[in-house]
Scaffold this active site. Structure first.
Site, PDB file in Angstrom:
ATOM      1  N   ARG A   1       0.932  -1.147   0.018  1.00 41.34           N
ATOM      2  CA  ARG A   1      -0.033   0.163  -0.060  1.00 41.34           C
ATOM      3  C   ARG A   1       0.994   1.337   0.280  1.00 41.34           C
ATOM      4  O   ARG A   1       1.671   1.340   0.872  1.00 41.34           O
ATOM      5  CB  ARG A   1      -0.745  -0.101   1.409  1.00 41.34           C
ATOM      6  CG  ARG A   1      -2.031   1.167   1.269  1.00 41.34           C
ATOM      7  CD  ARG A   1      -2.774   1.080   2.512  1.00 41.34           C
ATOM      8  NE  ARG A   1      -3.817   2.040   2.584  1.00 41.34           N
ATOM      9  CZ  ARG A   1      -3.836   3.017   3.572  1.00 41.34           C
ATOM     10  NH1 ARG A   1      -2.845   2.851   4.317  1.00 41.34           N
ATOM     11  NH2 ARG A   1      -4.628   3.889   3.628  1.00 41.34           N
TER      12      ARG A   1
ATOM     13  N   GLU B   1      -4.427  -1.020   8.096  1.00 41.97           N
ATOM     14  CA  GLU B   1      -3.081  -0.592   8.604  1.00 41.97           C
ATOM     15  C   GLU B   1      -3.196  -1.357  10.216  1.00 41.97           C
ATOM     16  O   GLU B   1      -4.317  -1.508  10.626  1.00 41.97           O
ATOM     17  CB  GLU B   1      -3.108   0.786   8.827  1.00 41.97           C
ATOM     18  CG  GLU B   1      -2.568   1.606   7.480  1.00 41.97           C
ATOM     19  CD  GLU B   1      -2.557   3.229   8.080  1.00 41.97           C
ATOM     20  OE1 GLU B   1      -2.294   3.687   9.421  1.00 41.97           O
ATOM     21  OE2 GLU B   1      -2.485   4.096   7.026  1.00 41.97           O
TER      22      GLU B   1
ATOM     23  N   TYR C   1      -5.352  -0.215  15.811  1.00 40.78           N
ATOM     24  CA  TYR C   1      -4.618   0.129  16.627  1.00 40.78           C
ATOM     25  C   TYR C   1      -5.119   0.033  17.895  1.00 40.78           C
ATOM     26  O   TYR C   1      -5.608  -1.080  18.151  1.00 40.78           O
ATOM     27  CB  TYR C   1      -4.152   1.633  16.379  1.00 40.78           C
ATOM     28  CG  TYR C   1      -3.229   1.787  14.786  1.00 40.78           C
ATOM     29  CD1 TYR C   1      -1.900   1.151  14.685  1.00 40.78           C
ATOM     30  CD2 TYR C   1      -3.908   2.501  13.866  1.00 40.78           C
ATOM     31  CE1 TYR C   1      -1.267   1.174  13.711  1.00 40.78           C
ATOM     32  CE2 TYR C   1      -3.086   2.453  12.730  1.00 40.78           C
ATOM     33  CZ  TYR C   1      -1.808   1.894  12.498  1.00 40.78           C
ATOM     34  OH  TYR C   1      -1.066   1.928  11.378  1.00 40.78           O
TER      35      TYR C   1
ATOM     36  N   ASN D   1      -6.782   8.131   2.735  1.00 37.41           N
ATOM     37  CA  ASN D   1      -6.396   7.769   3.867  1.00 37.41           C
ATOM     38  C   ASN D   1      -7.399   8.133   5.197  1.00 37.41           C
ATOM     39  O   ASN D   1      -7.292   9.454   5.255  1.00 37.41           O
ATOM     40  CB  ASN D   1      -5.062   7.778   4.370  1.00 37.41           C
ATOM     41  CG  ASN D   1      -4.520   7.114   5.485  1.00 37.41           C
ATOM     42  OD1 ASN D   1      -4.492   5.919   5.620  1.00 37.41           O
ATOM     43  ND2 ASN D   1      -4.429   7.994   6.597  1.00 37.41           N
ATOM     44  N   GLU D   2      -7.720   7.382   6.091  1.00 30.54           N
ATOM     45  CA  GLU D   2      -8.405   7.969   7.111  1.00 30.54           C
ATOM     46  C   GLU D   2      -9.060   8.991   7.200  1.00 30.54           C
ATOM     47  O   GLU D   2      -8.738   9.932   7.634  1.00 30.54           O
ATOM     48  CB  GLU D   2      -7.532   7.896   8.267  1.00 30.54           C
ATOM     49  CG  GLU D   2      -6.783   6.540   8.749  1.00 30.54           C
ATOM     50  CD  GLU D   2      -5.708   6.476   9.683  1.00 30.54           C
ATOM     51  OE1 GLU D   2      -5.254   7.859  10.367  1.00 30.54           O
ATOM     52  OE2 GLU D   2      -5.044   5.543  10.028  1.00 30.54           O
TER      53      GLU D   2
END
Length: 539
Positions: free
Chosen positions: A79, A252, A225, A156-157
């Site tokens: 990625r 991730e 996370y 992303n996010e």
């Protein structure tokens, strides 16, 4: 304050499956496509991502070597971080075309993402998904015709912990614009809440977003996370997507984070069990206090961090589970025949800290490329060495200690044999552990409690495979929990024993672990350490 969630019993509505219109058959697909919650190549071969993230936009000069290195370590996907030019230097069409070309040259599937959207609504300077779509349309020339090699991760996010209520509508609009612009790629959609979806916004709206895509070719990406620090949370979240027939990947994750300690072992085990892709963050170059998320220390594939060794070589890790995409001529739809099981190893040259293992060769239809030696403890395996031949010397053992070893064979297509028989070895009495240095620090302290961080560096010339580190507290401190190592404490004497993914310390390499403890009155730092019975330098 970090948001958290608990496992709840409410199921995703049963009608969700009726929204998942079947994807085109393989013969009609331009590139990757989704069907029944799984990702497939255009020829109908199922593809499960096993790879890493690489921060290309900040380290463009590192990309050529980085892609070679992650491929050599077994990854099938990378990625790649790109910038639309809104927060960092824009990666133009020529640069993106070069990245795609290098991915193909290294037989890596390429997931491209725009990083400028990170934390929109909370992060200063972050941009909308609409701006990301503008970027994709602007570099379309680099992507058309690459549908068999490239997945397009819109942004992303794309939301922090504020303003995420529009996540579903904004993603529907973004997908519609991309399809209208002629993009036929599989589209990846990131979760809000800095990718961790503690609000369940993606979980509860994924079906509607999927159904809104006229191509029904969307994959959802969760970042795991600190929110995902228990097995129950991980299994519940991923299980709901699987039960609903919605495609999900862990885009991730790491083995530690400033917002909490994720349960990486469950992430690896659950994704493998359920056939879900994962992409570890990240190859190298992390800063801002999260340098521990570097898989390779200083970009060196021969000096993997504890996290890197866990991700590549640990149980359910990349080396053991990755299959190359069939578009490159290997993997799932190519050779699937595993090598024969190698012979049970025999031991010779046993010393206080090493042993030489030898075994009978395996056979394979496309050729055996190497052997992986593992140390076996109950149901747990940890890497002990590798060889292109039929013997290896395992070093860094503890004196007067019993070990059990076994061997696997690998072939040119990435298939792995069954495990050989095991051999038990007891090392000779005497010193062990080799040269070492230890850095102990109090990373944080509060009334009655503290966090300790310890770094062990191998200053010797041979790898350390398996270790225990001992010290004695002077002020009655007590350890209550740890990560990266298990602890035992008798009065003031502490023994830390490696976790499977921190077991090996290569020459000039290091591993780190941390713990939480209690203190009262004084919290002085230990001044003497022994590793496998050998005294280590301090500092």
């Amino acid at each position: 304050m970090r948001k958290r969630f608990t496992v709840v019993g409410a199921a995703i509505a049963a009608m969700v499956l009726s929204l998942l219109t079947a994807a085109p058959p393989a013969s009609a697909a331009t590139g990757f496509y989704v069907s029944g919650g799984k990702l497939y190549e255009s020829n109908g071969a199922e593809f499960v991502m096993r790879g890493v993230n690489h921060a290309h936009t900040w380290y463009t000069s590192r990309t050529t070597q980085a892609l070679k290195d992650v491929k050599a370590l077994g990854a099938n996907t990378v990625r790649v971080v790109l910038s639309s030019g809104d927060r960092w230097t824009r990666n133009d069409a020529a640069d993106v075309a070069n990245v795609v070309s290098q991915c193909k040259a290294n037989k890596l599937i390429c997931v491209l993402e725009v990083h400028d959207t990170t934390g929109y609504g909370e992060q200063s300077g972050a941009v909308t998904l609409a701006k990301a779509v503008d970027y994709w349309i602007g570099i379309k020339s680099a992507l058309v015709g690459q549908e068999q090699y490239v997945l397009l991760n819109i942004g992303n996010e794309p939301y922090g912990n504020q303003g995420y209520a529009t996540w579903a509508a904004d993603n529907k609009d973004a997908i519609a614009r991309l399809r209208a612009a002629g993009f036929q790629h599989t589209i990846m959609v990131d979760a809000p809440n800095w990718g961790q979806d503690w609000s369940f916004t993606m979980r509860d709206n994924a079906a509607a977003v999927f159904a809104a895509d006229p191509a029904k070719n969307v994959v959802f990406s969760i970042h795991m996370y600190g929110v995902f620090d228990t097995a129950a949370e991980i299994n519940d979240y991923l299980g709901r997507f699987v039960s609903a027939g919605l495609p999900i990947v862990v885009g991730e994750f790491g083995d530690n984070h400033s917002d909490g300690n994720p349960d990486e072992d469950t992430i690896f085990a659950t994704t493998q069990q359920r056939g879900i892709g994962y992409l570890a963050w990240s190859w190298s170059g992390n800063g801002g206090g999260v340098e521990y998320l570097d898989l390779a220390v200083n970009w060196d594939p021969a000096n993997l961090s504890a996290w890197g060794r866990r991700a590549f070589n640990g149980a359910n890790g990349i080396k053991a589970t990755s299959k190359e995409a069939t578009v490159f001529g290997g993997g799932n739809g190519g050779d699937t025949q595993a090598p024969s099981v190698p012979g049970t190893p025999t031991a010779s040259g046993v010393t206080a800290d090493s042993v030489t293992l030898s075994w009978a060769a395996s056979t394979d239809n496309v050729g055996v490329t190497g052997y992986d030696v593992v140390r076996v403890s109950g149901t747990t395996e940890s890497p002990a060495g590798s060889s292109s031949g039929t013997s290896v010397t395992v070093t860094g053992l503890s004196a007067a200690t019993s070990y059990t070893f076994a061997v696997y064979a690998r072939d040119a297509a990435g298939n792995r044999s069954g495990r050989s028989g095991t051999v038990a070895v007891t090392t000779l009495p005497g010193g062990g552990g080799g040269s070492c240095s230890v850095a102990y620090k109090v990373a944080g302290q509060w009334q009655g409690g503290f966090q300790g961080d310890v770094k062990i560096t191998n200053t010797g010339s041979a790898a350390i495979n398996g270790w225990n580190l001992k010290w004695t507290y002077a002020n009655g401190q007590t350890i209550t929990q740890s990560w990266g190592a298990s602890f035992a404490q008798a009065s003031s004497a502490v023994t830390m024993t490696n976790a499977p993914y921190t077991a090996t310390i290569p020459p000039a390499g290091s591993v780190s672990f941390g713990f939480i403890g209690t203190w009262n009155g004084t919290n002085s730092v230990p001044t003497a350490f022994t590793l496998n019975g050998a005294t280590c330098a301090v500092g």
